[in-house]
Motif scaffolding. Structure first.
Motif, PDB file in Angstrom:
ATOM      1  N   GLU A 126       1.127  -1.284  -0.014  1.00 56.33           N
ATOM      2  CA  GLU A 126       0.102   0.186  -0.096  1.00 56.33           C
ATOM      3  C   GLU A 126       0.628   1.248  -0.141  1.00 56.33           C
ATOM      4  O   GLU A 126       0.600   2.020  -0.721  1.00 56.33           O
ATOM      5  N   HIS A 127       1.909   1.081   0.709  1.00 53.68           N
ATOM      6  CA  HIS A 127       2.903   2.361   0.841  1.00 53.68           C
ATOM      7  C   HIS A 127       3.550   2.395  -0.578  1.00 53.68           C
ATOM      8  O   HIS A 127       3.743   3.678  -1.393  1.00 53.68           O
ATOM      9  N   SER A 184       0.995   4.380  -2.846  1.00 53.75           N
ATOM     10  CA  SER A 184       1.059   5.582  -2.528  1.00 53.75           C
ATOM     11  C   SER A 184       2.163   6.360  -3.158  1.00 53.75           C
ATOM     12  O   SER A 184       1.826   7.551  -3.703  1.00 53.75           O
ATOM     13  N   LYS A 234       1.920   9.198  -5.997  1.00 52.52           N
ATOM     14  CA  LYS A 234       2.524  10.536  -5.592  1.00 52.52           C
ATOM     15  C   LYS A 234       3.261  11.124  -6.889  1.00 52.52           C
ATOM     16  O   LYS A 234       3.487  12.356  -7.232  1.00 52.52           O
ATOM     17  N   ALA A 248      -3.396  10.571  -5.925  1.00 56.37           N
ATOM     18  CA  ALA A 248      -3.305  10.126  -4.701  1.00 56.37           C
ATOM     19  C   ALA A 248      -3.916   8.626  -4.713  1.00 56.37           C
ATOM     20  O   ALA A 248      -4.911   8.537  -5.798  1.00 56.37           O
TER      21      ALA A 248
END
Length: 477
Positions: free
Chosen positions: A378-379, A382, A386, A391
């Motif tokens: 998930e990071h 993200s 970015k 987002a």
């Protein structure tokens, strides 16, 4: 030693700062080297010096023992089994608005710009996280002179992944943000080692520096560029969390030590077999003889009868004790890793409850790993979003349960239940469905068979029960 309020430009030119290492790095680096060599095996393991030296043993004799001793690599086997269970069923990914990103397909098919697809990259990252305890994943994007998004797409300029093992992350620092979350605000990565010195890349939220630190002489700052994201695009993928920030717990913490003990006992077995099969000949210097089969011994006529040649042959009775010790250590490895029900190499009598408990423990371990993979991924998405000016609003879902069952025992149990004589069509149908679930893997086929079982009429069942009752009455008469 990192001080946030100092000028970074002056810090990276300070050799003491560049050579400084995190306290946890100095603590863990010997263990990391040991775990890695234990996993790799082969020449890497032999050159690690893990075989104990005998007193007064010559270097040549020690090297010969190393060359003759086999390696039973349990570390690699354990890591491979964990990995195969974790990625047997691929994770479910909902990319949200990233579904419309034209770079997504390219990223999934070549995540590291080296031909490795995203699933293969994550599997490889998890494997080395299991070895070291953690690895660092960087989501970077190449610099480009493209003025528009279309020009970037034409040049295939997109984010990509890089995995860095913790033995190359020399220093790092976390700070607690206003939200309470710990945020990485400094990391120093060793990218290359040459005969002249080492190349480092230092990341901060504001800038990225590429520095060469020579063995002797002044530090050379090769490049300093602004950090376009305003955050360090690095994720620490943990195998298991530890109390130390940036350091995980390896799967080989106990296994590697037991493997080393087995390695030394295999050397003892090899030496014992060699000495037992090839005894040493003890003789005086004037006697002409050899220890081979059919050899002739020529002794001087005036030789003292107490100095006759003889064979010195040690007893091989300790072989069974050494073998038993090795088997016991293998059982200890299986217990420590919850692999007793998976890695059985001989028939063992275990109760169904014991096997079920072992599978539950293994399932719990795998679920913990899957949760950490899910969090790290998930990071990653993200940071990918970015870099693309978006987002991430999608969702990543790794399996929560890995359905570890002893299907042979389950099938035997179900067959006994079916033959118990319960006169219920519903009971018989449910047992049939569970047997199908234990034997068939394809969900679509399972659904078709279950529909067929449900559609069966109950007449046959009652007729069968009635016939059995009539036969029983006739036997009584």
């Amino acid at each position: 030693m990192y001080i946030m309020n100092q000028n970074m430009d002056s810090l990276i030119r300070d050799k003491e700062f560049m050579e400084n290492r995190h306290d946890n790095y100095d603590l863990m680096i010997p263990r990391w080297n040991f775990y890695l060599r234990s996993y790799l095996g082969g020449d890497e393991y032999r050159s690690g010096g893990f075989l104990h030296e005998y007193a007064l043993e010559l270097d040549l004799e020690y090297q010969n023992r190393i060359n003759y001793t086999p390696i039973d690599n349990h570390c690699r086997n354990i890591i491979s089994i964990y990995s195969s269970f974790l990625f047997r069923v691929p994770p479910t990914r909902d990319y949200g608005t990233l579904n419309n990103d034209p770079s997504l397909e390219s990223f999934l098919s070549d995540a590291d710009l080296d031909g490795q697809n995203f699933n293969a990259f994550m599997k490889n990252a998890q494997t080395y996280a299991g070895v070291y305890g953690n690895v660092w994943l960087f989501v970077d994007k190449p610099e480009s002179n493209a003025q528009t998004r279309a020009e970037e797409l034409n040049q295939d300029i997109r984010p990509y992944l890089t995995m860095v093992t913790p033995d190359n992350v020399m220093d790092w620092h976390y700070v607690r943000a206003a939200s309470g979350r710990y945020v990485l605000d400094y990391i120093k990565v060793r990218e290359e080692i040459t005969s002249d010195g080492s190349y480092f890349r230092i990341w901060t939220p504001n800038e990225i520096s590429y520095v060469f630190v020579p063995e002797r002489g002044k530090i050379k700052v090769i490049e300093v560029k602004p950090n376009q994201l305003g955050t360090i695009p690095a994720i620490c993928l943990y195998n298991k969390r530890s109390p130390r920030q940036g350091v995980g717990i390896s799967d080989l913490t106990d296994v590697a030590l037991l493997q080393q003990s087995i390695y030394n006992e295999l050397s003892e077995m090899e030496q014992l077999i060699r000495l037992s099969n090839h005894p040493s000949l003890v003789k005086t210097q004037g006697v002409e003889a050899s220890a081979g089969a059919g050899a002739i011994v020529n002794m001087p006529d005036d030789l003292d009868s107490g100095l006759k040649p003889f064979l010195l042959q040690p007893s091989g009775s300790n072989l069974s004790e050494i073998r038993s010790s090795i088997e016991q250590k293998i059982e200890m490895i299986d217990r420590a890793t919850h692999m007793s029900g998976v890695r059985q190499t001989k028939t063992q009598v275990q109760s169904g409850i014991a096997l079920q408990t072992e599978f539950e423990n293994l399932n719990s371990t795998l679920s913990e790993k899957a949760d950490l993979l899910e969090n790290a991924e998930e990071h990653i998405w993200s940071l990918f979003a970015k870099w693309q000016g978006k987002a991430f609003d999608g969702e990543i879902d790794y399996p929560d349960s890995f359905n570890l069952r002893d299907y042979a025992s389950d099938l035997q149990y179900l067959q006994q239940a079916k033959a118990s004589g319960v006169r219920s069509s519903t009971f018989q149908k449910e047992i049939d469905k569970q047997i199908v679930d234990a034997v068939i893997d394809d969900d679509a086929v399972i659904k078709t068979i279950n529909d067929e079982i449900t559609a069966q009429t109950e007449v046959g069942v009652f007729e069968t029960a009635q016939t059995q009752a009539e036969v029983a009455e006739e036997d009584v008469e």
